[in-house]
Design an enzyme around this catalytic site. Structure first.
Site, PDB file in Angstrom:
ATOM      1  N   GLY A 289       0.854  -1.194   0.000  1.00 16.62           N
ATOM      2  CA  GLY A 289       0.000   0.000   0.000  1.00 16.62           C
ATOM      3  C   GLY A 289       0.882   1.234   0.000  1.00 16.62           C
ATOM      4  O   GLY A 289       1.274   1.745  -1.050  1.00 16.62           O
ATOM      5  N   ILE A 315      -9.380  -0.874  -5.322  1.00 12.95           N
ATOM      6  CA  ILE A 315      -9.313  -0.084  -6.555  1.00 12.95           C
ATOM      7  C   ILE A 315     -10.660   0.608  -6.820  1.00 12.95           C
ATOM      8  O   ILE A 315     -11.675  -0.053  -7.088  1.00 12.95           O
ATOM      9  CB  ILE A 315      -8.911  -0.968  -7.765  1.00 12.95           C
ATOM     10  CG1 ILE A 315      -7.619  -1.737  -7.438  1.00 12.95           C
ATOM     11  CG2 ILE A 315      -8.752  -0.116  -9.021  1.00 12.95           C
ATOM     12  CD1 ILE A 315      -6.444  -0.874  -6.985  1.00 12.95           C
ATOM     13  N   ARG A 426     -30.296  27.467  15.858  1.00 12.72           N
ATOM     14  CA  ARG A 426     -30.543  26.530  16.968  1.00 12.72           C
ATOM     15  C   ARG A 426     -30.439  27.276  18.302  1.00 12.72           C
ATOM     16  O   ARG A 426     -29.409  27.893  18.603  1.00 12.72           O
ATOM     17  CB  ARG A 426     -29.511  25.400  16.908  1.00 12.72           C
ATOM     18  CG  ARG A 426     -29.578  24.436  18.055  1.00 12.72           C
ATOM     19  CD  ARG A 426     -30.816  23.582  17.988  1.00 12.72           C
ATOM     20  NE  ARG A 426     -30.875  22.646  19.102  1.00 12.72           N
ATOM     21  CZ  ARG A 426     -31.966  21.970  19.420  1.00 12.72           C
ATOM     22  NH1 ARG A 426     -33.074  22.117  18.718  1.00 12.72           N
ATOM     23  NH2 ARG A 426     -31.952  21.140  20.433  1.00 12.72           N
ATOM     24  N   GLU A 521      -4.515   7.643  -1.369  1.00  9.74           N
ATOM     25  CA  GLU A 521      -3.536   8.368  -2.202  1.00  9.74           C
ATOM     26  C   GLU A 521      -2.357   8.891  -1.392  1.00  9.74           C
ATOM     27  O   GLU A 521      -1.921  10.031  -1.555  1.00  9.74           O
ATOM     28  CB  GLU A 521      -4.226   9.509  -2.968  1.00  9.74           C
ATOM     29  CG  GLU A 521      -5.229   8.977  -3.972  1.00  9.74           C
ATOM     30  CD  GLU A 521      -5.500   9.921  -5.130  1.00  9.74           C
ATOM     31  OE1 GLU A 521      -4.742  10.876  -5.310  1.00  9.74           O
ATOM     32  OE2 GLU A 521      -6.476   9.668  -5.846  1.00  9.74           O
TER      33      GLU A 521
HETATM   34  C1  LIG Z   1     -11.519   4.306  -0.258  1.00  7.46           C
HETATM   35  C2  LIG Z   1     -10.216   3.914  -0.828  1.00  7.46           C
HETATM   36  C3  LIG Z   1      -9.960   4.140  -2.163  1.00  7.46           C
HETATM   37  C4  LIG Z   1      -8.747   3.738  -2.722  1.00  7.46           C
HETATM   38  N1  LIG Z   1      -8.559   3.868  -4.069  1.00  7.46           N
HETATM   39  C5  LIG Z   1      -7.435   3.361  -4.627  1.00  7.46           C
HETATM   40  C6  LIG Z   1      -7.269   3.353  -6.041  1.00  7.46           C
HETATM   41  O1  LIG Z   1      -8.140   3.793  -6.801  1.00  7.46           O
HETATM   42  N2  LIG Z   1      -6.129   2.838  -6.551  1.00  7.46           N
HETATM   43  C7  LIG Z   1      -5.142   2.324  -5.761  1.00  7.46           C
HETATM   44  O2  LIG Z   1      -4.143   1.866  -6.291  1.00  7.46           O
HETATM   45  N3  LIG Z   1      -5.273   2.313  -4.417  1.00  7.46           N
HETATM   46  C8  LIG Z   1      -6.393   2.803  -3.831  1.00  7.46           C
HETATM   47  N4  LIG Z   1      -6.548   2.779  -2.464  1.00  7.46           N
HETATM   48  C9  LIG Z   1      -5.466   2.278  -1.632  1.00  7.46           C
HETATM   49  C10 LIG Z   1      -4.804   3.368  -0.795  1.00  7.46           C
HETATM   50  O3  LIG Z   1      -4.024   4.179  -1.604  1.00  7.46           O
HETATM   51  C11 LIG Z   1      -4.006   2.677   0.316  1.00  7.46           C
HETATM   52  O4  LIG Z   1      -4.949   2.183   1.232  1.00  7.46           O
HETATM   53  C12 LIG Z   1      -3.046   3.601   1.006  1.00  7.46           C
HETATM   54  O5  LIG Z   1      -1.995   3.909   0.150  1.00  7.46           O
HETATM   55  C13 LIG Z   1      -2.480   2.973   2.281  1.00  7.46           C
HETATM   56  O6  LIG Z   1      -2.015   1.688   2.054  1.00  7.46           O
HETATM   57  P1  LIG Z   1      -2.442   0.497   3.039  1.00  7.46           P
HETATM   58  O7  LIG Z   1      -3.894   0.539   3.207  1.00  7.46           O
HETATM   59  O8  LIG Z   1      -1.855  -0.750   2.525  1.00  7.46           O
HETATM   60  O9  LIG Z   1      -1.789   0.871   4.435  1.00  7.46           O
HETATM   61  P2  LIG Z   1      -0.316   0.477   4.922  1.00  7.46           P
HETATM   62  O10 LIG Z   1       0.681   0.810   3.895  1.00  7.46           O
HETATM   63  O11 LIG Z   1      -0.320  -0.904   5.443  1.00  7.46           O
HETATM   64  O12 LIG Z   1      -0.119   1.490   6.132  1.00  7.46           O
HETATM   65  C14 LIG Z   1      -0.799   1.309   7.373  1.00  7.46           C
HETATM   66  C15 LIG Z   1      -0.476   2.494   8.280  1.00  7.46           C
HETATM   67  O13 LIG Z   1       0.932   2.551   8.523  1.00  7.46           O
HETATM   68  C16 LIG Z   1       1.427   3.821   8.180  1.00  7.46           C
HETATM   69  N5  LIG Z   1       2.772   3.692   7.629  1.00  7.46           N
HETATM   70  C17 LIG Z   1       3.165   2.897   6.620  1.00  7.46           C
HETATM   71  N6  LIG Z   1       4.473   3.047   6.384  1.00  7.46           N
HETATM   72  C18 LIG Z   1       4.909   3.985   7.258  1.00  7.46           C
HETATM   73  C19 LIG Z   1       6.166   4.602   7.509  1.00  7.46           C
HETATM   74  N7  LIG Z   1       7.247   4.290   6.799  1.00  7.46           N
HETATM   75  N8  LIG Z   1       6.244   5.528   8.475  1.00  7.46           N
HETATM   76  C20 LIG Z   1       5.164   5.866   9.202  1.00  7.46           C
HETATM   77  N9  LIG Z   1       3.954   5.312   9.016  1.00  7.46           N
HETATM   78  C21 LIG Z   1       3.829   4.395   8.054  1.00  7.46           C
HETATM   79  C22 LIG Z   1       0.463   4.335   7.141  1.00  7.46           C
HETATM   80  O14 LIG Z   1       0.511   5.740   7.078  1.00  7.46           O
HETATM   81  C23 LIG Z   1      -0.848   3.829   7.669  1.00  7.46           C
HETATM   82  O15 LIG Z   1      -1.301   4.692   8.671  1.00  7.46           O
HETATM   83  C24 LIG Z   1      -7.747   3.163  -1.895  1.00  7.46           C
HETATM   84  C25 LIG Z   1      -8.006   2.962  -0.542  1.00  7.46           C
HETATM   85  C26 LIG Z   1      -9.227   3.307  -0.016  1.00  7.46           C
HETATM   86  C27 LIG Z   1      -9.475   3.020   1.426  1.00  7.46           C
END
Ligand SMILES: Cc1cc2nc3c(=O)[nH]c(=O)nc-3n(C[C@H](O)[C@H](O)[C@H](O)COP(=O)(O)OP(=O)(O)OC[C@H]3O[C@@H](n4cnc5c(N)ncnc54)[C@H](O)[C@@H]3O)c2cc1C
Length: 537
Positions: A289, A315, A426, A521
């Site tokens: 992610g 996605i 209100r 993003e």
């Molecule tokens: C509603 C929604 C729409 C989306 N749409 C798309 C899309 O159209 N296309 C697409 O490709 N993706 C999409 N995503 C994916 C989105 O971009 C990812 O969820 C996001 O990049 C975070 O990745 P992850 O969920 O794997 O979290 P992780 O990477 O597992 O991170 C988990 C937590 O750890 C923190 N963290 C991670 N690494 C570090 C670090 N080095 N230092 C400090 N903190 C850290 C993160 O900030 C987060 O708080 C979407 C997600 C959602 C929920």
């Protein structure tokens, strides 16, 4: 940097120029600090006076021009000057006082009202004049340096007005018709169909994909122009409004598609620009992610095709997209540095299937899993250079940050507007809740944060329009604005009280929706990492 004369500076400010032509040659006057009151100053042409000022004439101390010498370059109706210091003014009024005294002092003291009226009659437009008067910096020779201009260009303002009138005329009735069903957070086929119809209409009018180049049917609109449209759309609070504009919605065409071979533009890009088809951006995977370069979906070359294998998730519009931009690893050693490629994959390509739909806390926001199982993609469908897809992904994400920022500003502005209205209506303990300082401060904090965020966003758009690739500022806007709108939404819920928590109220849904923006993003932590890197850490 070109400099302008004082006369030029006056002419450059349309409101001053207008008054000048109305008031005649004596309309423009420069006022000096010092023992000589401004009434002593000759009403000469601005340029001549600037030169005299630079020579030392008309200044009490002579010598070099000091910034404090020039207090105001103003246009006055009757030759009565405006001044910047107390002792210069017959009424002993500083600019600050001029503003303060606009507040009626007779409130609750009706016997003073006639004094107030008389004062207003004497100098009806002091504060306004002070607000609009330019603040030139004089150089030797009477020329001035250009000032920073925060005004939105007239052409862009006209575009925004026209977009607003489209929303009002064609989107609002649909919004009202579906109001009850929209509360259920369900994206039914009927709602989506209606949204897509409005999108095509918006494309017809030139709004939807205005950010795309003209060669593929867009308007080649500047980043600032599109930023203003996104903000205006979000300010309405309309859910159908999101259908009518492209970014930050990843369903919409993105400029990275221009890196497809030219002969594919008509087939893939132009229908997207017309709103006839939609796309999705498939980067995230279950194991990758935030650390996007850790993706595992593989791409292997075979007989003029690429064979993709892997799984994407989260996605947006994955289930409905006609085409997907898919990122896959073609070289495990190089990865982000030359080993990840972007492909355009058609929905019906054998080996490409849609997995389960993924619901979020904001309801059906249209996310899905995508599965690639020996999916063969024509060699021509590579976006940009083989191996340089990671750069395209970053370009996609970075390019849209001003638009996400603008969406946050627009949504926050909408919340502030409806919440301020609610606070006025209100009533508790016999008075509107907005009369309590605790509530006022929440709203004041929101107004402050929205203003600061708007300036940051416009600045980012300006940097992009200047041809820059502002990574640090993009991250700052994404981080600041997504967190800002979260705080504004939180205060809104608090001020609406129980109504703020009900699904039938207007703020609960937005509270949940904006919570997602701090993760998608590039989560807030990742934006901080990028900013920290720019500090050399
Ligand atoms: C509603 C929604 C729409 C989306 N749409 C798309 C899309 O159209 N296309 C697409 O490709 N993706 C999409 N995503 C994916 C989105 O971009 C990812 O969820 C996001 O990049 C975070 O990745 P992850 O969920 O794997 O979290 P992780 O990477 O597992 O991170 C988990 C937590 O750890 C923190 N963290 C991670 N690494 C570090 C670090 N080095 N230092 C400090 N903190 C850290 C993160 O900030 C987060 O708080 C979407 C997600 C959602 C929920």
């Amino acid at each position: 940097m070109p400099s302008r004369t004082l006369e030029g500076a006056v002419a450059h400010r349309p409101h001053v120029a207008r008054r000048r032509s109305r008031d005649g040659p004596q309309g423009a006057r420069i006022c000096c600090r010092g023992p000589r009151g401004p009434n002593d100053l000759p009403a000469v042409g601005a340029e001549e006076f600037g030169q005299r000022l630079a020579r030392g004439a008309d200044r009490p101390h002579g010598g070099a021009v000091r910034r404090s010498d020039v207090v105001e370059l103003v246009a006055t109706r009757s030759g009565a000057p405006l001044v910047g210091t107390r002792h210069e003014h017959p009424a002993g009024r500083t600019p600050r006082e001029a503003f303060r005294r606009r507040t009626p002092r007779c409130r609750g003291r009706p016997h003073l009202r006639h004094q107030q009226d008389a004062r207003q009659e004497r100098r009806p437009s002091d504060a306004h004049e002070l607000m609009v008067a330019p603040w030139p910096q004089v150089r030797e020779g009477g020329t001035v340096l250009p000032i920073m201009d925060f005004r939105v260009p007239d052409e862009l303002q006209a575009l925004v007005d026209s977009y607003r009138s489209f929303l009002d005329r064609e989107v609002r009735p649909v919004e009202e018709r579906f109001a009850l069903r929209l509360q259920e957070d369900e994206l039914t086929d009927e709602i989506r169909e209606e949204g897509l119809r409005l999108r095509r209409r918006s494309a017809e009018l030139g709004f939807y994909a205005a950010h795309m180049p003209e060669s593929v049917g867009g308007q080649g609109l500047s980043s600032l122009g599109y930023t203003l449209l996104v903000e205006a759309g979000a300010q309405t609070g309309y859910r159908f409004g999101a259908f009518t504009l492209g970014p930050p919605n990843p369903e919409a065409p993105n400029p990275i598609l221009m890196d497809l071979p030219q002969h594919l533009h008509a087939k893939y890009v132009e229908p997207l620009v017309r709103g006839e088809t939609t796309m999705c951006f498939a980067l995230t995977e279950p194991e990758a992610g935030s650390d996007a370069q850790a993706i595992r979906t593989s791409a292997v070359q075979d007989d003029g095709h690429w064979v993709l294998n892997g799984r994407k998730h989260f996605i947006t519009n994955g289930a409905g997209a006609d085409v997907a931009i898919v990122f896959a690893v073609n070289d495990r050693e190089k990865r982000a540095a030359g080993g990840i490629t972007a492909f355009l994959v058609e929905r019906d390509t054998p080996g490409f299937t849609v997995g389960k739909n993924q619901r979020t806390l904001a309801g059906d926001t249209n996310q899905a899993e995508l599965i690639f199982d020996d999916c063969r993609v024509p060699g021509d469908n590579v976006i940009g250079e083989v191996g340089f897809g990671f750069g395209s992904a970053m370009k996609f994400l970075n390019g849209g940050r001003a638009f996400i920022g603008a969406m946050c500003v627009g949504v926050a502005d909408y919340l502030l507007r409806i919440t301020t209205e609610y606070a006025k209506q209100r009533t508790t303990f016999g008075k509107p809740i907005g009369k309590n300082q605790a509530v006022q401060w929440m709203l004041a904090d929101s107004a402050l944060e929205i203003h600061a965020s708007r300036l940051m966003t416009y600045h980012l758009a300006w940097l992009v329009d200047e041809g820059g690739y502002p990574i640090k500022e993009s991250s700052m806007v994404k981080l600041n604005n997504t967190e800002m709108v979260g705080r504004v939404a939180d205060r809104a819920v608090q001020i609406w009280g129980g109504m703020g928590l009900l699904t039938e109220g207007p703020v609960e849904r937005i509270y949940r929706l904006v919570r997602m923006l701090r993760v998608v993003e590039g989560a807030s932590e990742i934006q901080r990492l990028i900013i920290a890197r720019s500090l050399g850490l």
